[in-house]
Write an enzyme that holds these catalytic residues in place. Structure first.
Site, PDB file in Angstrom:
ATOM      1  N   ASP A  99     -38.062  63.345  -3.519  1.00  0.00           N
ATOM      2  CA  ASP A  99     -38.491  62.243  -2.641  1.00  0.00           C
ATOM      3  C   ASP A  99     -37.418  61.161  -2.607  1.00  0.00           C
ATOM      4  O   ASP A  99     -37.031  60.665  -1.544  1.00  0.00           O
ATOM      5  CB  ASP A  99     -39.815  61.688  -3.172  1.00  0.00           C
ATOM      6  CG  ASP A  99     -40.282  60.459  -2.412  1.00  0.00           C
ATOM      7  OD1 ASP A  99     -40.330  60.512  -1.170  1.00  0.00           O
ATOM      8  OD2 ASP A  99     -40.613  59.444  -3.055  1.00  0.00           O
TER       9      ASP A  99
ATOM     10  N   GLU B  50     -51.883  57.601  -0.773  1.00  0.00           N
ATOM     11  CA  GLU B  50     -51.446  56.204  -0.769  1.00  0.00           C
ATOM     12  C   GLU B  50     -51.488  55.599   0.635  1.00  0.00           C
ATOM     13  O   GLU B  50     -51.912  54.454   0.813  1.00  0.00           O
ATOM     14  CB  GLU B  50     -50.013  56.126  -1.320  1.00  0.00           C
ATOM     15  CG  GLU B  50     -49.433  54.733  -1.335  1.00  0.00           C
ATOM     16  CD  GLU B  50     -47.954  54.746  -1.708  1.00  0.00           C
ATOM     17  OE1 GLU B  50     -47.366  53.654  -1.721  1.00  0.00           O
ATOM     18  OE2 GLU B  50     -47.410  55.832  -1.958  1.00  0.00           O
ATOM     19  N   ASP B  51     -51.051  56.362   1.632  1.00  0.00           N
ATOM     20  CA  ASP B  51     -50.811  55.796   2.964  1.00  0.00           C
ATOM     21  C   ASP B  51     -51.803  56.227   4.032  1.00  0.00           C
ATOM     22  O   ASP B  51     -51.694  55.798   5.180  1.00  0.00           O
ATOM     23  CB  ASP B  51     -49.393  56.167   3.432  1.00  0.00           C
ATOM     24  CG  ASP B  51     -48.320  55.570   2.529  1.00  0.00           C
ATOM     25  OD1 ASP B  51     -48.586  54.514   1.941  1.00  0.00           O
ATOM     26  OD2 ASP B  51     -47.235  56.164   2.413  1.00  0.00           O
TER      27      ASP B  51
ATOM     28  N   ASP C 260      -5.152  61.802 -10.679  1.00  0.00           N
ATOM     29  CA  ASP C 260      -4.085  62.647 -11.222  1.00  0.00           C
ATOM     30  C   ASP C 260      -4.598  63.522 -12.367  1.00  0.00           C
ATOM     31  O   ASP C 260      -3.988  63.622 -13.426  1.00  0.00           O
ATOM     32  CB  ASP C 260      -2.933  61.754 -11.715  1.00  0.00           C
ATOM     33  CG  ASP C 260      -1.654  62.561 -11.945  1.00  0.00           C
ATOM     34  OD1 ASP C 260      -1.533  63.634 -11.324  1.00  0.00           O
ATOM     35  OD2 ASP C 260      -0.820  62.135 -12.741  1.00  0.00           O
TER      36      ASP C 260
END
Length: 721
Positions: free
Chosen positions: A157, A94-95, A277
């Site tokens: 992720d 993707e990057d 409690d």
């Protein structure tokens, strides 16, 4: 590529931005992976670091630190080397410019497929960020159906992103936190990964409501001395009792998380002190029978609250979770929540589907594979529903949200099988859970041998049997009460199919009428002429054009003129043949609410774009306005064989006295008519004016209903609206 193959070759000049983090990861892996597989993971790091070289996160750290941290989270689950490599490379496609072929060459097709499945769809343009996120989510769910490791990488992720969310802008932080609480934490719970779920919920809560989180966290950190002493005393007494019974056990005091406290405060309208409690303990033993032995021991020590006992061992939750739950009364005046389970059940409860890898070597541990099988069944069901109807990605995400209800009811089929459905599920949801064809043909249900309508809400422990009929079919009203995504998508799919079939049939008749006005017919138009028209207007086939005509998106007269190449001014004869309808075309016919036409009324049709034909009475006040667009007006009439019930509005003036409404309602029911709605229009000391929406077969049936109502002594006037 097999695990025993030689390690992949690293890029020769790759940077090494976080060697200490990678060494720590390798140390974790050394506990359960052979050296050659660890070498593969290191090679994936070298490839990822080289691909992400120069990229940094919002925090200023090298980007590769994030994928390595994700792999570290997965290493705690003891996953295989392919999952770890895919985790380290999950953002490269993707990057970065790294090609998929390089991943395949170095690590094999399975790793590349995992990386591809986790990759978002940012390269495709969407109408909104929401739609893009929804389509990305749908892709992930489709990939999960093939390989559950996809969701393990995605959850890890998301978990690391949530741990490092502080560096994000406020708006992004809130959006990501909301998405985590609405989608990812419930998915982790649905897959039995409770440890992931709890941390995702707390981190999401902290990001979305930081002040509320801080108040609860502070209160938890400063537990009163008396509470700590009480917990220690109770734990000691339980331990002593279990020891006297000769049971091998492990006991852990459970402290509620900030999110679970906040959720309980909201859902049960309790104060912080009331929620705190409650003492919680988990007892872990070796074998299943010891769970029941331990249950008897704690019940002998403290009295149980009968309504709060749940046996999730005999009837596991849908995500594979198994445990005994009981609530006891303590001498300290506070309730004690005790969970009792085996070591294997405890592992499944914490790790869910991820326990499969931790338990791989243990042939006795069937719970992990059972959790995986249940997860696969759930995802497969989602995908079957998704494929049966061409819905939008946003609709798909909403369906999944519906299916992630944490509370469940457990029901028995006539054969004794157990089905888990979401809270508030109806008999119709049960029918679709058994099989789509059962749901489509359902007419009623037997719950514990008593006949009930399909909208009846079910409760745990009930025995449910669905009564079907070959002629039955889904109705639009069903969508108003079903809660499961499987039922909802199956009903929508069937209704769309019926609507399309109705539209094609009606469109065919409408086009034939228009062609008859030009002294032609669809059969007499040449195939080449039809194909040319379809191509010019981008219709894949003739059925699509016919459906568009019925839905009002194409005028039949204009289409007819184009098909016979007539002049634009050509018109139909003065008295065209009427279009006959029988009421079964509900998918493309709408009966106007302004005049409520009934079989027997003179009618006309008006083509409304997207809605299809709207049927009006010819004496409707709106008909005059329709005359301004004559090309959209249709000459219509009722066929001889009319099917179904039709809604009509009736105004009734009655004496304003107790029981008057009940008398009118009884008279309508005795006339074999259903009341759809009742509304008071005016009311004074002496008189009440009510408007009823009732269902009748035709004008004769309406006349019979009105006669019966008019005979009542309390009634003054009855008239149709």
């Amino acid at each position: 590529m097999s695990a025993s193959a030689a390690p992949a070759q690293a890029a020769p000049t790759a940077p090494d931005p976080c060697p200490e983090q990678v060494d720590a990861l390798a140390a974790k892996l050394a506990d359960y992976l052979p050296p050659e597989q660890i070498a593969r993971v290191r090679a994936a790091y070298v490839m990822g670091a080289h691909a992400h070289d120069g990229q940094v996160r919002k925090s200023g750290e090298a980007y590769i630190t994030h994928p390595v941290a994700v792999a570290g989270i997965l290493a705690e689950l003891r996953v295989d080397w392919e999952t770890l490599c895919a985790a380290i490379l999950h953002d490269t496609l993707e990057d970065t410019p790294l090609p998929r072929t390089e991943i395949v060459q170095a690590f094999g097709e399975p790793v590349a497929a995992l990386v591809d499945a986790v990759t978002k769809l940012d390269k495709i343009r969407f109408a909104s960020r929401q739609e893009a996120a929804a389509e990305s989510f749908r892709k992930m769910m489709l990939a999960m159906a093939t390989d559950l490791r996809v969701i393990l990488i995605k959850l890890s992720d998301r978990l690391h992103n949530m741990r490092t969310l502080d560096s994000m802008a406020d708006e992004s932080r809130r959006r990501i936190a909301r998405e985590t609480l609405e989608i990812y934490a419930p998915i982790a719970q649905r897959l039995g990964m409770n440890k992931f779920k709890a941390e995702l919920q707390d981190l999401g809560f902290k990001a979305l409501h930081p002040r509320r989180y801080a108040v609860i966290a502070r209160r938890l950190a400063s537990q009163p001395v008396m509470r700590r002493e009480a917990m220690t005393t109770i734990e000691a007494k339980i331990a002593q009792r279990l020891s006297l019974e000769g049971l091998p056990f492990r006991i852990v005091g459970r402290v509620k998380s900030p999110w679970s406290i906040y959720s309980k405060m909201r859902s049960e309208h309790k104060t912080l002190e009331q929620v705190l409690d409650v003492f919680g303990f988990r007892v872990v033993v070796q074998r299943v029978m010891q769970c029941y032995h331990a249950l008897g021991a704690v019940h002998a020590l403290y009295k149980p609250l009968e309504a709060r006992f749940r046996d999730f061992i005999a009837i596991p939750k849908a995500n594979g979770y198994q445990s005994l739950h009981t609530v006891l009364f303590s001498t300290h005046g506070s309730p004690i929540e005790v969970q009792i389970r085996t070591e294997e059940m405890d592992m499944i409860a914490e790790r869910g589907i991820a326990a499969h890898w931790a338990y791989k070597a243990n042939t006795q541990a069937t719970g992990a594979s059972s959790a995986q099988a249940r997860a696969q069944d759930w995802i497969r069901g989602l995908m079957t529903s998704e494929q049966s109807v061409t819905s939008s990605s946003l609709e798909f995400v909403e369906n999944v949200k519906v299916d992630l209800f944490p509370a469940e009811v457990y029901l028995f089929t006539p054969k004794g099988d157990i089905l888990a459905l979401p809270r508030n599920a109806t008999a119709l949801d049960f029918a679709y859970a058994v099989h789509t064809s059962i749901g489509d043909r359902a007419v009623t249900a037997r719950v514990d041998k008593k006949m009930v309508p399909l909208h009846t809400r079910l409760q745990s422990g009930q025995n449910v049997e669905i009564v079907t009929a070959p002629s039955a079919a889904p109705r639009p009203q069903w969508l108003e009460f079903v809660v499961t995504s499987k039922a909802r998508t199956a009903i929508r799919s069937n209704l769309k199919k019926l609507q399309h079939e109705d539209a094609v049939s009606l469109g065919h008749r409408m086009l034939d009428r228009a062609l008859e006005g030009l002294e032609s017919s669809l059969e007499r138009v040449s195939g080449k002429r039809i194909e040319k028209y379809l191509a010019e207007h981008r219709y894949p086939r003739l059925e699509a054009l016919l459906a568009d005509i019925a839905l009002g998106n194409r005028m039949p007269a204009q289409v007819a003129q184009s098909l016979v190449a007539a002049k634009a001014g050509a018109s139909a004869p003065a008295s065209p043949e009427r279009l006959l309808i029988n009421g079964s075309e509900r998918g493309v016919l709408t009966f106007a609410t302004c005049c409520h036409p009934l079989p027997g009324d003179p009618i006309m049709g008006y083509l409304s774009a997207g809605k299809g034909i709207v049927v009006h009475r010819r004496d409707c006040p709106n008909v005059e306005a329709f005359a301004r667009t004559p090309e959209r007006c249709l000459v219509m009439d009722w066929d001889r064989d009319v099917k179904g019930d039709f809604l009509v509005a009736v105004r009734v003036e009655v004496d304003n006295r107790p029981g008057a409404l009940a008398q009118v309602a009884a008279a309508i029911a005795e006339s074999d008519s259903n009341i759809d709605s009742v509304e008071y229009r005016e009311r004074d000391v002496n008189l009440s004016i009510m408007e009823f929406g009732i269902e009748v077969r035709d004008v004769d049936h309406l006349a019979e209903v009105m006669r019966r109502v008019r005979r009542l002594q309390v009634v003054h006037v009855v008239r149709r609206l």
